[in-house]
Each structure stands twice: as structure tokens, then as C-alpha cells.
Design an enzyme around this catalytic site. Structure first.
Site, short mmCIF file in Angstrom:
data_model
loop_
_atom_site.label_atom_id
_atom_site.label_comp_id
_atom_site.label_asym_id
_atom_site.label_seq_id
_atom_site.Cartn_x
_atom_site.Cartn_y
_atom_site.Cartn_z
N ILE A 98 0.84 -1.20 0.00
CA ILE A 98 0.00 0.00 0.00
C ILE A 98 0.87 1.25 0.00
O ILE A 98 0.60 2.23 -0.71
CB ILE A 98 -0.96 0.01 1.20
CG1 ILE A 98 -1.87 -1.22 1.16
CG2 ILE A 98 -1.81 1.29 1.22
CD1 ILE A 98 -2.77 -1.37 2.39
N ALA A 148 3.93 1.89 7.85
CA ALA A 148 4.86 0.82 8.21
C ALA A 148 4.22 -0.10 9.24
O ALA A 148 3.82 0.34 10.31
CB ALA A 148 6.15 1.42 8.75
N ALA A 149 4.12 -1.38 8.90
CA ALA A 149 3.50 -2.34 9.82
C ALA A 149 3.77 -3.75 9.35
O ALA A 149 3.93 -4.01 8.15
CB ALA A 149 1.99 -2.11 9.89
N THR A 167 -6.51 -0.85 9.77
CA THR A 167 -7.24 -1.92 9.09
C THR A 167 -8.63 -2.12 9.68
O THR A 167 -8.87 -1.80 10.86
CB THR A 167 -6.44 -3.24 9.21
OG1 THR A 167 -7.24 -4.33 8.72
CG2 THR A 167 -6.11 -3.55 10.66
N ASP A 168 -9.52 -2.70 8.89
CA ASP A 168 -10.84 -3.03 9.43
C ASP A 168 -10.79 -4.24 10.35
O ASP A 168 -11.76 -4.52 11.09
CB ASP A 168 -11.86 -3.25 8.30
CG ASP A 168 -11.50 -4.40 7.37
OD1 ASP A 168 -10.43 -5.00 7.52
OD2 ASP A 168 -12.32 -4.68 6.47
N GLU A 169 -9.68 -4.96 10.36
CA GLU A 169 -9.59 -6.16 11.19
C GLU A 169 -9.61 -5.85 12.68
O GLU A 169 -9.85 -6.73 13.51
CB GLU A 169 -8.35 -6.97 10.82
CG GLU A 169 -8.40 -7.50 9.40
CD GLU A 169 -7.33 -8.53 9.08
OE1 GLU A 169 -7.01 -9.34 9.97
OE2 GLU A 169 -6.81 -8.51 7.96
N TYR A 183 -2.06 -9.95 14.91
CA TYR A 183 -1.92 -8.81 13.99
C TYR A 183 -2.95 -7.73 14.29
O TYR A 183 -2.61 -6.56 14.50
CB TYR A 183 -2.08 -9.28 12.54
CG TYR A 183 -2.41 -8.16 11.59
CD1 TYR A 183 -1.56 -7.07 11.44
CD2 TYR A 183 -3.60 -8.16 10.85
CE1 TYR A 183 -1.87 -6.01 10.58
CE2 TYR A 183 -3.91 -7.12 9.99
CZ TYR A 183 -3.05 -6.05 9.87
OH TYR A 183 -3.36 -5.01 9.04
N LYS A 231 -2.53 -3.83 15.77
CA LYS A 231 -3.00 -2.65 15.06
C LYS A 231 -4.02 -1.87 15.90
O LYS A 231 -4.03 -0.63 15.90
CB LYS A 231 -3.61 -3.03 13.71
CG LYS A 231 -2.60 -3.46 12.66
CD LYS A 231 -1.61 -2.35 12.31
CE LYS A 231 -2.27 -1.23 11.53
NZ LYS A 231 -1.28 -0.20 11.09
N LEU A 291 -3.63 -13.53 -0.37
CA LEU A 291 -4.51 -14.45 -1.09
C LEU A 291 -4.48 -14.29 -2.60
O LEU A 291 -4.23 -15.25 -3.34
CB LEU A 291 -5.95 -14.28 -0.59
CG LEU A 291 -7.00 -15.12 -1.36
CD1 LEU A 291 -6.77 -16.60 -1.14
CD2 LEU A 291 -8.41 -14.72 -0.92
N PRO A 327 -4.80 -23.15 -2.17
CA PRO A 327 -5.36 -23.48 -0.86
C PRO A 327 -6.40 -22.46 -0.41
O PRO A 327 -6.20 -21.25 -0.51
CB PRO A 327 -4.13 -23.44 0.05
CG PRO A 327 -3.18 -22.50 -0.62
CD PRO A 327 -3.42 -22.65 -2.10
N ASN A 331 -14.28 -15.75 -0.09
CA ASN A 331 -12.95 -16.14 -0.57
C ASN A 331 -13.03 -17.10 -1.74
O ASN A 331 -12.25 -17.01 -2.69
CB ASN A 331 -12.14 -16.75 0.57
CG ASN A 331 -11.63 -15.71 1.54
OD1 ASN A 331 -11.67 -14.50 1.28
ND2 ASN A 331 -11.15 -16.15 2.69
N PRO A 366 -6.64 -20.61 13.06
CA PRO A 366 -7.24 -20.29 14.36
C PRO A 366 -7.84 -18.89 14.39
O PRO A 366 -7.23 -17.94 13.89
CB PRO A 366 -6.05 -20.40 15.33
CG PRO A 366 -5.06 -21.25 14.63
CD PRO A 366 -5.22 -20.96 13.17
#
Length: 359
Positions: free
Chosen positions: A12, A81-82, A133-135, A159, A163, A199, A214, A258, A300
Site C-alpha cells: 500500500i 509501516a507495519a 485496518t478493518d480487522e 496482527y 494494530k 490471497l 489453498p 474467498n 485459528p
């Protein structure tokens, strides 16, 4: 205006650097540690521009950060940076704690000390833009809810937890010190120069090499996909027009399972690079890349669904994505087919041999 971009050799970050140099009159100082995912070959198109500078440095190095602000006197910071790969964070979380939390703290303090010494007019103009991030929001129930800027944080992985912590630090520096920050939270990015562990590029390159594709679990996990160049436009708009103290969610309006993403990639490859013309499939017993899809054990704590409500940035700043998923994903596949030298050097690690001391 001079903008300091951290992580500007990443996926990004490099898109942001290219966008600013190619489409504005701003100057960019690109600061990157050049870990495995940092690649100066992603910014060769603008690296000779007189408005561009590169510094190899670690955001965890307080003295290096202080020296950067002293030397370059930036009026804005875009902090990208991450460490960002969920699977890597599960296998080895310590790097994520160090870079995403300690690094953000170190950069914040260097920026705050620099800002504190500015004249009042420059103090008012200064911006620290933290890209997240939206995570951090966790996952959504059902198919109708969306992440908004007011959604509570419920990170699921090392992660996203790291964040989330960095987001809290940035907002605390605003409330405690009056430091002029803006936060953005984005959905899944994709596009050119994407490191192959993620992905979409992973599937493209595995397919071309007749390797399994996968998919975790049954592939029903839903993500909102944002073309990286759309994201770069949004980030520049936020740092130049956004309101201090505000948060803006940035999404692509492209929710896909996905399995749908992988099947779309296979269909485009079937069209643009048919198996019959791919030397990796000598005497092939398959007729479509879809036959390489392989379902594997889910990771997990895997979040089921992310989806961004990006109405605030559209309403207040006038940003909307240009690319649909259909146009963006086709451009992405085409880019990888046309730029084999770039991704082959990433896969072999050869790109790393030229990065130390290049600039």
C-alpha cells in the site's frame, strides 16, 4: 508540502508514494526498514523524481526518527509501516508487537516533539495520518451489518490486536497532547505489486505454476475488496482534506466470499492464460485452473466477515472507489501476467540483494 511516508516500499505504501509523485506537486520522503515485504522495485517508476527521497530506517529507532524530522521537516506523516500478515502473526507475534506498537509509539513521540517546536501556523497545518485496518473491529454477524467509525474494537489475531493498540495510541496522543492526528481503517487491498503471501497474488502465481490453490475451511469467509490505487487516492485526500481527530473508514463496496475470489481469478486466467498455452501444464489432465482449488484446515480465530461502511468519507470528502471488483481484479491479473520479472525476483528473494545502500 513535504510528506513523510513510513513503509513506502510496501504494497500500500508504494501505491501511495507513486500516487503522490505522479499526481500531485507534493514531495515525499519514503522511510522503510526494508524487511522481507519491502521492495524498492515497486517504486522504480518514480525513484529518480527530484521530489522523492528514500531513507532506510526502522521506525523503532528513536534517534533515526528524530534525525529524519530534523533533516526533512515534513508537514505531514502518513504512517503505513507495519507487519500485516495474519498467518505470520499467529506463528510469530513478537515482530508485530515490536513494529506495530513500539514502532508507532516511537514515531509518534518523534513527530510530537518535532511538532511541538514548530511555529504556530505550521503547528496548525501539521498532520499525522495513521493508516489502519478493518480487522481491528473483529468480524460481523449476519450479512447486513457494516463496520462504521463507531464500531467497537474486538481484534481476533495478534496482527489485528497490535494494530488496534496502535490506533489507541494515536488517538490518546491527540487527546492528551492535542497532537493533530487522523485515523483511517481500510478493507482488504489488492492490486499490482502485492507481496505473494497474500490471497490474490498467491492464487495467481500458484495457478500459473500448477500448484494447489489453498482455501481455508469452506471458503465462505467474506471480505470487502479495495483496489490499492483507489485506496491511495483516498489516503491522500484524507491527509490533505480530512478533519483532525476524525476517523474515516475506506472500503471498496465489493463483498466477496474467498471461494468467489479464487474462482474469479481462475476464470480470468482460463481466458488470458489458457492451460493449453502454459508450459507448466505439459500433457495436462485438467482443463481449468479451478481444478487446482484445494480446501485446507481453517486457521485459528479466523474472522467470518468484514464489510466497511464508507459513507462518511464519501459524504465528507467526496471519495468513492473508481474500480469495481470486476475491473480491478482483471487489471490485477493482467499486471501479474505482464510483470513476471517483478514477482519472480520476489519469489527467489533476488530483489533483496540490491536494496541495501541503494539510496
Amino acid at each position: 508540502m513535504k510528506i513523510l511516508v513510513t513503509g513506502g516500499a510496501g504494497f500500500i505504501g508504494s501505491a501511495v508514494v507513486r500516487h503522490i509523485i505522479e499526481n500531485t506537486k507534493e514531495s515525499v520522503v519514503n522511510v522503510d526498514k526494508l524487511t522481507y515485504a519491502g521492495n524498492l522495485e515497486s517504486i522504480t517508476t518514480i525513484s529518480d523524481n527530484e521530489r522523492y527521497s528514500f531513507v532506510q530506517a526502522d521506525i523503532c529507532d528513536a534517534q533515526a526518527m528524530a534525525d529524519l524530522f530534523s533533516k526533512y521537516q515534513p508537514m505531514a506523516v502518513m504512517h503505513l509501516a507495519a507487519e500485516s500478515h495474519v498467518d505470520r502473526s499467529i506463528d510469530g507475534p513478537s515482530d508485530f508487537i515490536q513494529t506495530n506498537i513500539i514502532g508507532t509509539f516511537t514515531l509518534l513521540e518523534a513527530a510530537r516533539k518535532f511538532w511541538s517546536g514548530l511555529a504556530n501556523d505550521k503547528k496548525v497545518a501539521f498532520r499525522f495520518h495513521h493508516i489502519s485496518t478493518d480487522e481491528v473491529y473483529g468480524d460481523l454477524d449476519g450479512t447486513d451489518d457494516l463496520f462504521t467509525e463507531e464500531t467497537s474494537y474486538e481484534p481476533s489475531s495478534p496482527y489485528s490486536a497490535s494494530k488496534a493498540s496502535s490506533d489507541h495510541l494515536v488517538r490518546a496522543w491527540h487527546r492528551t497532547y492535542g497532537f493533530p492526528v487522523i485515523v483511517t481503517n481500510c478493507s482488504n487491498n489488492y492490486g499490482p505489486y502485492h507481496f505473494p503471501e497474500k490471497l490474490i497474488p498467491h492464487v495467481i502465481l500458484n495457478a500459473l505454476d500448477r500448484k494447489p490453490l489453498p482455501i481455508y475451511g469452506d471458503g465462505s469467509q467474506i471480505r470487502d475488496w479495495l483496489y490499492v490505487e483507489d485506496h491511495a487516492r483516498a489516503l491522500y485526500k484524507v491527509v490533505t482534506e480530512g478533519i483532525v481527530g476524525e476517523t474515516y473508514n475506506i472500503g471498496g463496496h465489493n463483498e466477496k466470499k474467498n471461494i468467489e475470489v479464487v474462482e474469479t481469478l481462475c476464470a480470468i486466467l482460463d481466458e488470458l492464460k489458457p492451460i493449453a498455452g502454459n508450459s507448466a501444464f505439459v500433457s495436462s489432465d485438467i482443463s481449468s485452473y479451478k481444478e487446482l482449488i484445494t480446501f485446507v484446515k481453517d486457521r485459528p480465530g479466523h474472522d467470518v466477515r468484514y464489510a466497511i461502511d464508507a459513507s462518511k468519507i464519501e459524504r465528507e470528502l467526496g471519495w468513492v472507489p473508481i474500480e469495481t471488483f470486476e475491473t480491478g481484479i482483471r487489471k490485477t491479473v493482467q499486471w501479474y501476467l505482464r510483470n513476471e520479472n517483478w514477482w519472480q525476483r520476489v519469489l527467489t528473494g533476488d530483489y533483496q540483494l540490491e536494496r541495501i545502500g541503494d539510496k
